[in-house]
Design an enzyme around this catalytic site. Structure first.
Site, PDB file in Angstrom:
ATOM      1  N   LYS A  97      -6.645  -2.528   9.078  1.00 44.71           N
ATOM      2  CA  LYS A  97      -7.404  -1.866  10.151  1.00 44.71           C
ATOM      3  C   LYS A  97      -8.560  -1.039   9.594  1.00 44.71           C
ATOM      4  CE  LYS A  97      -3.828   0.304  11.753  1.00 44.71           C
ATOM      5  NZ  LYS A  97      -2.855  -0.315  10.819  1.00 44.71           N
ATOM      6  N   THR A  98      -8.239  -0.258   8.583  1.00 46.95           N
ATOM      7  CA  THR A  98      -9.289   0.592   8.012  1.00 46.95           C
ATOM      8  C   THR A  98     -10.357  -0.284   7.360  1.00 46.95           C
ATOM      9  OG1 THR A  98      -7.687   2.352   7.700  1.00 46.95           O
ATOM     10  CG2 THR A  98      -9.719   2.523   6.429  1.00 46.95           C
ATOM     11  N   ASP A 114     -10.831   5.575  13.611  1.00 49.52           N
ATOM     12  CA  ASP A 114      -9.641   5.087  12.903  1.00 49.52           C
ATOM     13  C   ASP A 114      -8.434   5.922  13.340  1.00 49.52           C
ATOM     14  OD1 ASP A 114      -8.077   3.633  11.155  1.00 49.52           O
ATOM     15  OD2 ASP A 114      -8.982   4.410   9.316  1.00 49.52           O
ATOM     16  N   GLU A 115      -7.221   5.414  13.138  1.00 51.78           N
ATOM     17  CA  GLU A 115      -5.983   6.131  13.483  1.00 51.78           C
ATOM     18  C   GLU A 115      -6.041   6.642  14.926  1.00 51.78           C
ATOM     19  OE1 GLU A 115      -3.492   6.227  11.381  1.00 51.78           O
ATOM     20  OE2 GLU A 115      -4.301   6.165   9.341  1.00 51.78           O
ATOM     21  N   GLN A 150       2.653   4.030  14.369  1.00 49.05           N
ATOM     22  CA  GLN A 150       2.372   5.061  13.380  1.00 49.05           C
ATOM     23  C   GLN A 150       1.890   6.358  14.022  1.00 49.05           C
ATOM     24  OE1 GLN A 150       0.739   3.781   9.449  1.00 49.05           O
ATOM     25  NE2 GLN A 150       0.206   1.941  10.580  1.00 49.05           N
ATOM     26  N   ARG A 153       4.074   2.796   3.091  1.00 51.24           N
ATOM     27  CA  ARG A 153       3.116   3.220   2.064  1.00 51.24           C
ATOM     28  C   ARG A 153       3.348   2.457   0.769  1.00 51.24           C
ATOM     29  NH1 ARG A 153      -0.256   3.949   4.966  1.00 51.24           N
ATOM     30  NH2 ARG A 153       1.236   3.249   6.496  1.00 51.24           N
TER      31      ARG A 153
HETATM   32  P1  ATP Z   1      -2.499   1.692   7.681  1.00 44.01           P
HETATM   33  O1  ATP Z   1      -1.867   1.253   8.955  1.00 44.01           O
HETATM   34  O2  ATP Z   1      -1.481   2.128   6.696  1.00 44.01           O
HETATM   35  O3  ATP Z   1      -3.626   2.633   7.892  1.00 44.01           O
HETATM   36  P2  ATP Z   1      -4.435  -0.423   7.502  1.00 44.01           P
HETATM   37  O4  ATP Z   1      -4.076  -1.343   8.599  1.00 44.01           O
HETATM   38  O5  ATP Z   1      -5.552   0.492   7.727  1.00 44.01           O
HETATM   39  O6  ATP Z   1      -3.123   0.369   7.034  1.00 44.01           O
HETATM   40  P3  ATP Z   1      -5.802  -1.114   5.101  1.00 44.01           P
HETATM   41  O7  ATP Z   1      -5.545   0.153   4.405  1.00 44.01           O
HETATM   42  O8  ATP Z   1      -7.149  -1.377   5.634  1.00 44.01           O
HETATM   43  O9  ATP Z   1      -4.698  -1.312   6.229  1.00 44.01           O
HETATM   44  O10 ATP Z   1      -5.386  -2.318   4.164  1.00 44.01           O
HETATM   45  C1  ATP Z   1      -4.133  -2.362   3.478  1.00 44.01           C
HETATM   46  C2  ATP Z   1      -4.287  -2.977   2.105  1.00 44.01           C
HETATM   47  O11 ATP Z   1      -4.527  -4.368   2.232  1.00 44.01           O
HETATM   48  C3  ATP Z   1      -5.454  -2.413   1.350  1.00 44.01           C
HETATM   49  O12 ATP Z   1      -5.116  -2.370  -0.019  1.00 44.01           O
HETATM   50  C4  ATP Z   1      -6.538  -3.446   1.610  1.00 44.01           C
HETATM   51  O13 ATP Z   1      -7.504  -3.427   0.607  1.00 44.01           O
HETATM   52  C5  ATP Z   1      -5.752  -4.741   1.626  1.00 44.01           C
HETATM   53  N1  ATP Z   1      -6.363  -5.790   2.457  1.00 44.01           N
HETATM   54  C6  ATP Z   1      -6.703  -5.704   3.756  1.00 44.01           C
HETATM   55  N2  ATP Z   1      -7.208  -6.868   4.221  1.00 44.01           N
HETATM   56  C7  ATP Z   1      -7.179  -7.728   3.182  1.00 44.01           C
HETATM   57  C8  ATP Z   1      -7.557  -9.111   3.007  1.00 44.01           C
HETATM   58  N3  ATP Z   1      -8.083  -9.823   3.997  1.00 44.01           N
HETATM   59  N4  ATP Z   1      -7.386  -9.648   1.793  1.00 44.01           N
HETATM   60  C9  ATP Z   1      -6.859  -8.927   0.779  1.00 44.01           C
HETATM   61  N5  ATP Z   1      -6.470  -7.653   0.870  1.00 44.01           N
HETATM   62  C10 ATP Z   1      -6.632  -7.037   2.062  1.00 44.01           C
HETATM   63 MG    MG Z   2      -5.659   2.602   7.790  1.00 42.97          MG
END
Ligand code: ATP
Ligand code: MG
Length: 728
Positions: free
Chosen positions: A35-36, A220-221, A262, A614
């Site tokens: 997402k981020t 975000d969040e 979350q 995490r």
């Molecule tokens: P959270 O819910 O904990 O905030 P998130 O949904 O924001 O998580 P991110 O932090 O953006 O998730 O990504 C999680 C991990 O996966 C990070 O290390 C990111 O770099 C990696 N990642 C995300 N998308 C891809 C992708 N398409 N290919 C490879 N790695 C990815």
């Molecule tokens: Mg995130």
């Protein structure tokens, strides 16, 4: 134009969200699904592919650290500086707006920000002025009442007492507190948000200006936004009423990402319902779901999915990974909290011995107080660690003293700062004179600074006190004038020297003064390294705001290779190869408070879900059969969360052979010096500083000194001979 750096690192679903046509977008997806990453790449996409000016983009993150990372990432994607982007927390952005429009917001020009501790102090003063008893009107509860109402957008005049006398009193206190803030030219955290909201709501032209400017608002969040934050966003990016699509060119494009699983700040007024509210308010919003998790092994992910499935109120989603199964989750049943800490220490050392980095490790816990036992164990095993959210640099007494001088220089009406330093270093302005000043200020509805001027002029103070006070005021005026043209760090340096603060601490006994002098010097370096954001503030104002808003978060940049310790709440959004989740006992996690309350229990479960997700490669869970916390012994039962993890994913680690062990003596290495009953790692009580843990012992006999980490006052060096420490 080469868009591949923006699009290649994305999967199909992520790419669809990043490249979605303009219009409202909601990305609803589980932990670690990117997402981020999507939000960050969307910004780059808007600039690169849609030709949107960086000035037209407003991005909201959950912490200042996340904002910094996002800015850096966008710069790398675009290959240009991202200075023009507005990226920050809701609080940071609101603050920036209020600085620009202080007049329209009816604030004092140099208004200062009250942190939570300052706020409580001011509330105590309001209580005193109203002659109310603090045991009946607990300052923390009054604070909660005020902040909670502000978060819901309610001013005192909106509140009804319902003929409840104590509620009526709280409302009166809220009003009196507001007046005190206005008099002092100060603003608390909740006020930043509410005031920024009112600023737009009441200034149609201004609102129009910002609507035109920020057509792109990204959050975000989103699941942890509260009412006022949502209302603020909605005001800036109003939904297009059905049938008026002709105006689409002038429409705003909110882009929000979140995960209802979350949501962990309900207790502070966050509303995960804002996710559904968003869909109702923006019926044309495009919804994207991301289902592939890139963070964790499949064992970890399955365990987390299994846990969260026990929550009834969920929007529901799939989350899978193509990653390896990985190692099982390990569960350790500790004999007591010390044994738990030793187990973790042991595993950390193993990890390091195998060439792993300590910074890859996080120790997560439910409550701040749990960190202490880990700290002791890490100290005696010489494992470097960093506690996030502990006593932070900008919260240390000497730093606050220095900041108080700086704040007074930029705003004479800052009463809290006035009181803090009017007699520091000692200038013969005693409690009596101060009481007189306070009474005069109350009577005249003025600031202490103004009251001081009036009292001197009218001869209301004794001649000695009046003389000292006059000298103090002249000093502040002189400092303001003489430092006005200096660069920030010279300004800080001058103030430290001329105010006498540096000298004051230099003369302080033993090493305590030395540490403080070092800290003050560190403040000058902090000022030297500081780059103000935007141009609406003077560098000094900007620095002071930074100190109040970003206290401590900057630490992470100066990473030494150390274990990261933090509460589950502060772990949101982060990831670590190896995670220890400690204290999984009924009553501790889920927390006692929430056991009887279904909503509360579900929030605790989400918190556990956040903690587990995490972990990238390895996850350890632990609980103690017996635990002493806040001085109370309790006998724990494994948390229900452990039992809710599907079978077959957890492997129990057998406790090392042991029956029972003495808890205190003998745990620490025998060669550590022992002085006058003072032991490394021992808990002690000091008459003034309260309870703490001994971190260091040096010297012997009359020269013995100890370094104590006090829970409230931070780390101090004390002479054993004079400190009169009581073992606990
Ligand atoms: P959270 O819910 O904990 O905030 P998130 O949904 O924001 O998580 P991110 O932090 O953006 O998730 O990504 C999680 C991990 O996966 C990070 O290390 C990111 O770099 C990696 N990642 C995300 N998308 C891809 C992708 N398409 N290919 C490879 N790695 C990815
Ligand atoms: Mg995130």
């Amino acid at each position: 134009m080469d868009l591949s750096p923006i699009l290649n690192p994305l999967n199909e679903a992520q790419r669809a969200a990043v490249t979605a046509p303009l219009g409202p977008v909601l990305v609803l997806a589980g932990a670690g699904s990117g997402k981020t990453r999507v939000l960050t790449h969307r910004i780059a996409w808007l600039i690169q592919a849609e030709g949107i000016s960086p000035q037209g983009i407003l991005a909201v993150t959950f912490t200042n650290k996340a904002a910094g990372e996002m800015r850096g990432r966008i710069e790398r994607l675009l290959g240009v500086p991202g200075g023009a982007l507005w990226i920050g927390t809701f609080h940071g952005i609101a603050h920036r707006l209020l600085r620009i429009h202080w007049r329209e917001a009816r604030l004092a020009q140099g208004f200062q920000i009250l942190d939570s501790e300052d706020q409580q102090r001011l509330i105590k003063k309001v209580l005193k002025a109203a002659e109310l008893d603090e045991s009946r009107w607990v300052p923390r509860e009054v604070q909660w009442f005020i902040n909670n109402n502000k978060d819901e957008g309610r001013r005192p005049e909106h509140l009804k007492d319902g003929s409840d006398p104590s509620r009526a009193q709280l409302i009166k206190l809220y009003a009196a507190y507001e007046q005190a803030c206005a008099r002092n030219g100060v603003v608390d955290f909740a006020e930043l948000l509410l005031r920024a909201f009112e600023l737009w709501r009441e200034n149609a032209q201004l609102l129009e200006h910002y609507r035109r400017r920020f057509r792109h608002v990204l959050v975000d969040e989103f699941q942890d936004t509260n009412s006022i934050q949502y209302a603020w966003m909605r005001l800036l990016a109003p939904p297009v009423p059905p049938g008026s699509e002709a105006d689409a060119a002038a429409a705003s494009h909110p882009f929000v990402v979140g995960d209802d699983d979350q949501a962990i700040y309900r207790f502070r007024g966050a509303r995960a319902e804002n996710l559904q509210q968003f869909r109702r308010d923006y019926p044309q919003a495009r919804l994207f779901r991301l289902e592939q998790n890139y963070r964790s092994t499949s064992n970890i992910l399955e365990a987390a999915n299994g846990l969260i499935a026990h929550n009834a109120s969920r929007l529901g989603k799939n989350l899978w990974t193509s990653g390896a199964r990985g190692e099982p989750i390990r569960l350790y049943t500790a004999f007591n909290e010390r044994d738990e800490a030793e187990f973790v220490t042991h595993r950390i050392r193993e990890h390091a011995a195998q060439g792993g980095l300590r910074r890859e490790i996080a120790v997560l816990y439910r409550s701040n107080a749990q960190s202490r036992v880990f700290e002791e164990a890490f100290l005696s095993a010489r494992v470097p660690y960093r506690v996030y959210g502990g006593l932070r640099f900008f919260e240390r007494a000497e730093i606050k003293d220095a900041l108080a001088y700086l704040r007074l220089i930029s705003n004479r009406r800052d009463d809290a700062s006035f009181e803090r330093v009017v007699n520091l270093p000692t200038r013969g302005i005693g409690a009596k004179s101060l009481d007189a000043l306070r009474a005069a200020a109350r009577g005249a509805g003025s600031s202490l600074w103004e009251a001081a001027g009036a009292c001197i002029a009218s001869g209301a103070l004794g001649s000695k006190a009046a003389g000292s006070l006059h000298a103090f005021m002249a000093l502040i005026e002189r400092l303001a004038a003489s430092t006005a043209t200096l660069v920030l760090h010279e300004q800080v340096d001058q103030v430290l020297k001329v105010s006498g603060l540096l000298e004051h601490y230099r003369r302080e006994k033993a090493d305590r003064g030395e540490v403080r002098v070092e800290n003050l010097e560190e403040l000058v370096s902090a000022a030297r390294g500081f780059t103000p954001e935007g141009s609406e503030l003077s560098p000094l104002e900007s620095f002071l705001a930074h100190a109040a808003l970003e206290a401590g978060e900057g630490q992470a940049e100066q990473w030494e290779d150390c274990v990261q310790m933090m509460t589950l709440h502060s772990a949101k959004g982060l990831e670590f190869p190896l995670v220890f989740l400690a204290g999984l006992e009924e009553g501790l996690f889920p927390h006692q408070r929430s056991l009887g309350d279904l909503d509360g229990l579900e929030e605790e479960r989400r918190l556990c879900y956040v903690g587990m997700t995490r972990a990238m490669r390895q996850l350890y869970l632990s609980y103690a059969e017996q635990r002493r916390l806040h001085g109370i012994d309790s006998y724990g039962q494994a948390s229900r969360f452990v039992r809710e993890i599907p079978e077959g994913l957890i492997e129990e680690v057998r406790p090392r052979v042991q029956v029972s062990r003495p808890v205190a003596v003998g745990r620490f290495r025998a060669e550590e010096p022992e002085v006058a009953g003072v032991r490394l790692g021992a808990r002690v009580r000091h008459g003034k500083f309260g309870d703490g843990v001994i971190l260091n012992v040096e010297g012997s006999g009359a020269h013995a000194r100890v370094q104590v980490n006090f829970e409230r006052q931070g780390t101090k060096w004390l002479m054993v001979q004079y400190a009169n420490l009581q073992p606990l």
